[in-house]
Scaffold this active site. Structure first.
Site, PDB file in Angstrom:
ATOM      1  N   GLU A 189      -2.454   2.932 -40.868  1.00  0.00           N
ATOM      2  CA  GLU A 189      -1.190   3.144 -41.587  1.00  0.00           C
ATOM      3  C   GLU A 189      -0.656   4.552 -41.345  1.00  0.00           C
ATOM      4  OE1 GLU A 189       1.366   2.302 -42.826  1.00  0.00           O
ATOM      5  OE2 GLU A 189       1.274   1.073 -44.615  1.00  0.00           O
ATOM      6  N   ASP A 190       0.641   4.694 -41.491  1.00  0.00           N
ATOM      7  CA  ASP A 190       1.241   6.024 -41.367  1.00  0.00           C
ATOM      8  C   ASP A 190       1.101   6.808 -42.666  1.00  0.00           C
ATOM      9  OD1 ASP A 190       2.970   4.305 -42.738  1.00  0.00           O
ATOM     10  OD2 ASP A 190       4.733   4.798 -41.539  1.00  0.00           O
ATOM     11  N   ARG A 209      11.849   9.111 -36.187  1.00  0.00           N
ATOM     12  CA  ARG A 209      10.503   8.619 -35.852  1.00  0.00           C
ATOM     13  C   ARG A 209       9.897   9.362 -34.664  1.00  0.00           C
ATOM     14  NH1 ARG A 209       9.319   3.923 -38.663  1.00  0.00           N
ATOM     15  NH2 ARG A 209      11.017   2.451 -38.999  1.00  0.00           N
ATOM     16  N   ASP A 262      10.281   7.351 -40.587  1.00  0.00           N
ATOM     17  CA  ASP A 262      11.740   7.433 -40.452  1.00  0.00           C
ATOM     18  C   ASP A 262      12.441   7.570 -41.784  1.00  0.00           C
ATOM     19  OD1 ASP A 262      11.197   4.716 -41.349  1.00  0.00           O
ATOM     20  OD2 ASP A 262      13.305   4.340 -40.923  1.00  0.00           O
ATOM     21  N   PHE A 282       9.637  12.987 -49.592  1.00  0.00           N
ATOM     22  CA  PHE A 282       9.954  12.018 -48.550  1.00  0.00           C
ATOM     23  C   PHE A 282       9.851  12.714 -47.195  1.00  0.00           C
ATOM     24  CE2 PHE A 282      12.266   9.058 -45.918  1.00  0.00           C
ATOM     25  CZ  PHE A 282      11.739   7.863 -46.379  1.00  0.00           C
ATOM     26  N   VAL A 283       8.909  12.274 -46.378  1.00  0.00           N
ATOM     27  CA  VAL A 283       8.658  12.947 -45.099  1.00  0.00           C
ATOM     28  C   VAL A 283       9.054  12.064 -43.915  1.00  0.00           C
ATOM     29  CG1 VAL A 283       6.812  14.425 -45.993  1.00  0.00           C
ATOM     30  CG2 VAL A 283       6.249  12.157 -45.095  1.00  0.00           C
ATOM     31  N   ASP A 322       2.064   5.605 -49.976  1.00  0.00           N
ATOM     32  CA  ASP A 322       3.004   6.112 -50.980  1.00  0.00           C
ATOM     33  C   ASP A 322       2.638   5.495 -52.333  1.00  0.00           C
ATOM     34  OD1 ASP A 322       5.345   7.464 -51.913  1.00  0.00           O
ATOM     35  OD2 ASP A 322       6.429   5.573 -51.809  1.00  0.00           O
TER      36      ASP A 322
HETATM   37  P1  IMP Z   1       3.659   2.081 -50.003  1.00  0.00           P
HETATM   38  O1  IMP Z   1       4.577   2.528 -51.101  1.00  0.00           O
HETATM   39  O2  IMP Z   1       2.328   2.791 -50.072  1.00  0.00           O
HETATM   40  O3  IMP Z   1       3.531   0.591 -49.969  1.00  0.00           O
HETATM   41  O4  IMP Z   1       4.325   2.547 -48.651  1.00  0.00           O
HETATM   42  C1  IMP Z   1       5.139   1.644 -47.987  1.00  0.00           C
HETATM   43  C2  IMP Z   1       5.741   2.171 -46.715  1.00  0.00           C
HETATM   44  O5  IMP Z   1       6.880   2.956 -47.098  1.00  0.00           O
HETATM   45  C3  IMP Z   1       4.917   3.086 -45.841  1.00  0.00           C
HETATM   46  O6  IMP Z   1       4.057   2.414 -44.966  1.00  0.00           O
HETATM   47  C4  IMP Z   1       6.022   3.774 -45.058  1.00  0.00           C
HETATM   48  O7  IMP Z   1       6.419   2.977 -43.972  1.00  0.00           O
HETATM   49  C5  IMP Z   1       7.134   3.885 -46.098  1.00  0.00           C
HETATM   50  N1  IMP Z   1       7.146   5.227 -46.708  1.00  0.00           N
HETATM   51  C6  IMP Z   1       6.589   5.622 -47.862  1.00  0.00           C
HETATM   52  N2  IMP Z   1       6.785   6.936 -48.078  1.00  0.00           N
HETATM   53  C7  IMP Z   1       7.485   7.382 -47.018  1.00  0.00           C
HETATM   54  C8  IMP Z   1       7.997   8.673 -46.634  1.00  0.00           C
HETATM   55  O8  IMP Z   1       7.831   9.718 -47.309  1.00  0.00           O
HETATM   56  N3  IMP Z   1       8.689   8.718 -45.465  1.00  0.00           N
HETATM   57  C9  IMP Z   1       8.890   7.631 -44.678  1.00  0.00           C
HETATM   58  N4  IMP Z   1       8.415   6.409 -44.980  1.00  0.00           N
HETATM   59  C10 IMP Z   1       7.721   6.290 -46.137  1.00  0.00           C
HETATM   60 MG    MG Z   2       3.968   2.075 -42.917  1.00  0.00          MG
END
Ligand code: IMP
Ligand code: MG
Length: 182
Positions: free
Chosen positions: A105-106, A171, A165, A158-159, A109
């Site tokens: 995963e990147d 990206r 992206d 938010f990064v 959040d």
């Molecule tokens: P989750 O809230 O952990 O389910 O994250 C869902 C997805 O939201 C991540 O895999 C990212 O693709 C995107 N995301 C969450 N936070 C950020 C951020 O700060 N920048 C860009 N994408 C984000």
């Molecule tokens: Mg992701």
């Protein structure tokens, strides 16, 4: 043509993780993962689109045999807010029964995406599931989901960059930065 990143960098408030720091950390993670898996040939599952850059660099720092594939999931919602619902947009084409799976995963959040992925992959009887994320936010929720390897703990901002992206932009930046609020 310009050879600089000025046009994209104009949308960045500040650089959070320089390219060299990311490369160093990805190298360390690659070594750690290679030592863990040895010759057992894990199946790395990258989460599109954000994890593409991380996956490409990570596997090149793992001097062992690996398979890799990608899944796309979507959490309904607006650009910078994660909503409560996740669904599969693109599934794996490999049978993961008895495989050692590593979800790549990147960023974590809310933790919703990884929680969902763990649940649906678990149902397919893999030998093991582990998760590696490049980034994890310092916030409630992000730490409630089981993650085995974390590149960097970052503030709740938010990064963008290095795969991440904002509305499809940034990206391809080689570093991670905090985007200016448009
Ligand atoms: P989750 O809230 O952990 O389910 O994250 C869902 C997805 O939201 C991540 O895999 C990212 O693709 C995107 N995301 C969450 N936070 C950020 C951020 O700060 N920048 C860009 N994408 C984000
Ligand atoms: Mg992701």
């Amino acid at each position: 043509m310009t050879d600089g990143w000025d046009a994209l960098a104009a949308g960045i408030e500040c650089e959070l993780l320089p390219e060299a720091d990311i490369q160093q950390r990805v190298h360390e993670l690659g070594q750690e993962l290679a030592a863990h898996y040895g010759d057992r040939k894990p199946l790395l599952v990258g989460v599109l689109n954000g994890a593409v850059i991380f996956m490409a660099d990570l596997v090149r720092q793992m001097p062992v045999a690996v398979d890799f594939e990608f899944m796309a999931v979507s959490s309904y919602g607006l650009a910078t807010e994660t909503s409560g619902v996740v669904r599969i947009l693109k599934d794996l084409s490999t049978d993961i029964t008895d495989r050692e799976v590593l979800v790549v995963e990147d960023i974590i959040d809310s933790g919703l995406t990884v929680r969902y992925l763990r649940r649906i992959l678990e149902e397919r009887s893999p030998a093991d599931i582990k998760v590696v994320t490049l980034l994890r936010k310092e916030k409630a929720g992000a730490h409630d989901v089981e993650v085995d390897y974390v590149g960097f703990e970052i503030p709740d901002e938010f990064v963008v960059g290095y795969g991440l992206d904002m509305g499809g932009k940034f990206r391809n930046l080689p570093y991670v930065g905090i985007a200016k609020v448009p």
